[in-house]
Design a protein around this motif. Structure first.
Motif, PDB file in Angstrom:
ATOM      1  N   HIS A 176       0.829  -1.202   0.000  1.00 40.46           N
ATOM      2  CA  HIS A 176       0.000   0.000   0.000  1.00 40.46           C
ATOM      3  C   HIS A 176       0.870   1.261   0.000  1.00 40.46           C
ATOM      4  O   HIS A 176       2.097   1.196  -0.059  1.00 40.46           O
ATOM      5  N   ASN A 177       0.215   2.418   0.076  1.00 41.27           N
ATOM      6  CA  ASN A 177       0.903   3.703  -0.104  1.00 41.27           C
ATOM      7  C   ASN A 177       2.102   3.861   0.832  1.00 41.27           C
ATOM      8  O   ASN A 177       2.005   3.603   2.033  1.00 41.27           O
ATOM      9  N   ASN A 178       3.211   4.313   0.263  1.00 41.84           N
ATOM     10  CA  ASN A 178       4.380   4.743   1.037  1.00 41.84           C
ATOM     11  C   ASN A 178       5.020   3.645   1.879  1.00 41.84           C
ATOM     12  O   ASN A 178       5.632   3.925   2.919  1.00 41.84           O
ATOM     13  N   VAL A 179       4.896   2.411   1.452  1.00 42.01           N
ATOM     14  CA  VAL A 179       5.619   1.326   2.114  1.00 42.01           C
ATOM     15  C   VAL A 179       7.109   1.463   1.812  1.00 42.01           C
ATOM     16  O   VAL A 179       7.509   1.852   0.713  1.00 42.01           O
ATOM     17  N   GLU A 213       0.643  -8.898   2.234  1.00 43.76           N
ATOM     18  CA  GLU A 213       0.047  -7.564   2.127  1.00 43.76           C
ATOM     19  C   GLU A 213       0.628  -6.683   3.225  1.00 43.76           C
ATOM     20  O   GLU A 213       0.643  -7.075   4.402  1.00 43.76           O
ATOM     21  N   ILE A 214       1.100  -5.504   2.830  1.00 44.05           N
ATOM     22  CA  ILE A 214       1.725  -4.584   3.782  1.00 44.05           C
ATOM     23  C   ILE A 214       1.024  -3.238   3.700  1.00 44.05           C
ATOM     24  O   ILE A 214       0.898  -2.648   2.623  1.00 44.05           O
ATOM     25  N   GLY A 215       0.564  -2.747   4.845  1.00 48.93           N
ATOM     26  CA  GLY A 215      -0.225  -1.524   4.903  1.00 48.93           C
ATOM     27  C   GLY A 215       0.593  -0.265   4.748  1.00 48.93           C
ATOM     28  O   GLY A 215       1.828  -0.264   4.796  1.00 48.93           O
ATOM     29  N   ILE A 236       0.304  -7.379   7.121  1.00 44.14           N
ATOM     30  CA  ILE A 236       0.906  -6.356   7.962  1.00 44.14           C
ATOM     31  C   ILE A 236       0.068  -5.084   7.845  1.00 44.14           C
ATOM     32  O   ILE A 236      -0.201  -4.613   6.745  1.00 44.14           O
ATOM     33  N   ASP A 237      -0.310  -4.524   8.966  1.00 47.17           N
ATOM     34  CA  ASP A 237      -1.171  -3.343   9.015  1.00 47.17           C
ATOM     35  C   ASP A 237      -0.366  -2.083   8.682  1.00 47.17           C
ATOM     36  O   ASP A 237       0.835  -2.133   8.410  1.00 47.17           O
ATOM     37  N   ASN A 238      -1.026  -0.921   8.736  1.00 49.20           N
ATOM     38  CA  ASN A 238      -0.355   0.363   8.569  1.00 49.20           C
ATOM     39  C   ASN A 238       0.584   0.641   9.750  1.00 49.20           C
ATOM     40  O   ASN A 238       0.355   0.178  10.870  1.00 49.20           O
TER      41      ASN A 238
END
Length: 330
Positions: A176-179, A213-215, A236-238
């Motif tokens: 996701h955004n900015n990982v 999946e990485i937030g 993985i959450d944000n």
């Protein structure tokens, strides 16, 4: 507009239908906010009291709770309302933002990079030397993938993500955004004269398995040497930190603001609650659960639930808290 009849939804969920409706359903919502063309859910007894005041057109309910409600709103009885909700959310999911299966003219792709069939690379992306992009990968605008990295088939990378050199990303991943993948690990030692800090160079990499999946705004740091590994199916959450040389087994979950210090090992199916902190060089064995806000200072046996700061086995911690409360009353 996406819409389905009650009968179509019943069939999809393999549900037992109680009551009828000719309504076409266009989405999902909370019990207290749903309208007549929306479906809602009851997966816990605490929500059953909202049934009579809801305007939902139909309600999906777990079978062990169906006896708690009665009225005119049709029910779709299933074994697990939460899993049924997951199915319906996929059914009503809007299309993802469109990006052509091609390289945008404003993207920069090194001549040595290999781009798979039907891959999409958005404007402002930078793809470095010897990068390998798999088939049907979607890279949204302003993503950076540095030299010698690989991206597996059908992985989706959202804007702002930075994948550092030598990283290996599996198939069917979502970043996701900015990982941040593969930044330097955090390592310093006092200098010999005691007047400063010596940076420990990290020469390893990061390996993400398939279906990871990485937030948004989460970080996975590269190893000092060898690899930081996130196993297949991990979620993985944000705002999560995974330190250098950590190894996560399959299908682990880490909630927001949790963090692993360097060289932590998680077995398969470990669950880390929000804001939990795990000390470096700790092993948490398969199936263990770390409750939100806990601080783990040592190894955790398989299947144990740990609670508190410092964390101890949940039953012991609850007894401790109960004893403290009794002391306060005396």
């Amino acid at each position: 507009m996406i819409n389905f009849s009650l009968e179509q939804i019943t069939t999809l969920l393999s549900a037992k239908q109680l009551g009828n409706s000719s309504q076409q359903f266009t989405g999902l919502n909370h019990l207290e906010k749903a309208t007549s063309d929306q479906i809602s859910f009851i997966g816990s007894s605490k929500y059953a009291k909202l049934y009579n005041s809801s305007n939902a057109g139909a309600i999906v309910i777990s079978e062990n709770l169906a006896h708690l409600v009665s009225g005119e709103i049709p029910l779709l009885v299933v074994s697990n309302a939460d899993l049924a909700m997951a199915k319906l959310l996929s059914l009503f999911e809007p299309d993802a933002p469109y990006i052509e299966a091609d390289i945008h003219p404003l993207a920069t792709v090194h001549h040595s990079a290999t781009i798979g069939k039907d891959a999409s690379i958005g404007a402002g992306c930078y793809i470095g030397a010897n990068v390998v992009i798999g088939d049907e990968v979607v890279i949204y605008p302003n993503v950076t993938i540095l030299d010698d990295s690989t991206i597996g088939t059908k992985t989706i990378i959202w804007p702002g993500t930075v994948i550092r050199e030598r990283s290996q990303i599996g198939a069917y991943c979502i970043l996701h955004n900015n990982v941040s993948i593969g930044a330097d690990g955090f390592g310093y030692r006092p200098s010999e004269d005691g007047r400063g800090l010596i940076k420990i160079v990290h020469i390893g990499n990061v390996i993400l398995g398939n279906g990871v999946e990485i937030g948004a705004n989460s970080c996975v740091d590269r190893a000092k040497f060898d690899s930081t590994i996130v196993g297949d199916g991990c979620k993985i959450d944000n705002l999560v930190q995974i330190g250098h040389n950590c190894i996560l087994g399959k299908c682990c979950i880490m909630a927001g603001h949790s963090g692993l210090a360097g060289s932590v090992t998680l077995g398969d199916g470990v669950i880390i609650g929000g804001s939990a902190s795990i000390k470096d060089h700790t092993t948490i064995h398969s199936g263990a659960v770390i409750a939100a806000g806990s601080g783990v200072m040592g190894d955790v046996a398989a299947g144990k639930t740990m609670l508190g700061y410092p964390a101890t086995e949940s039953r012991d911690k609850l007894r401790e808290w109960a004893a403290v409360r009794k002391l306060g009353r005396n």
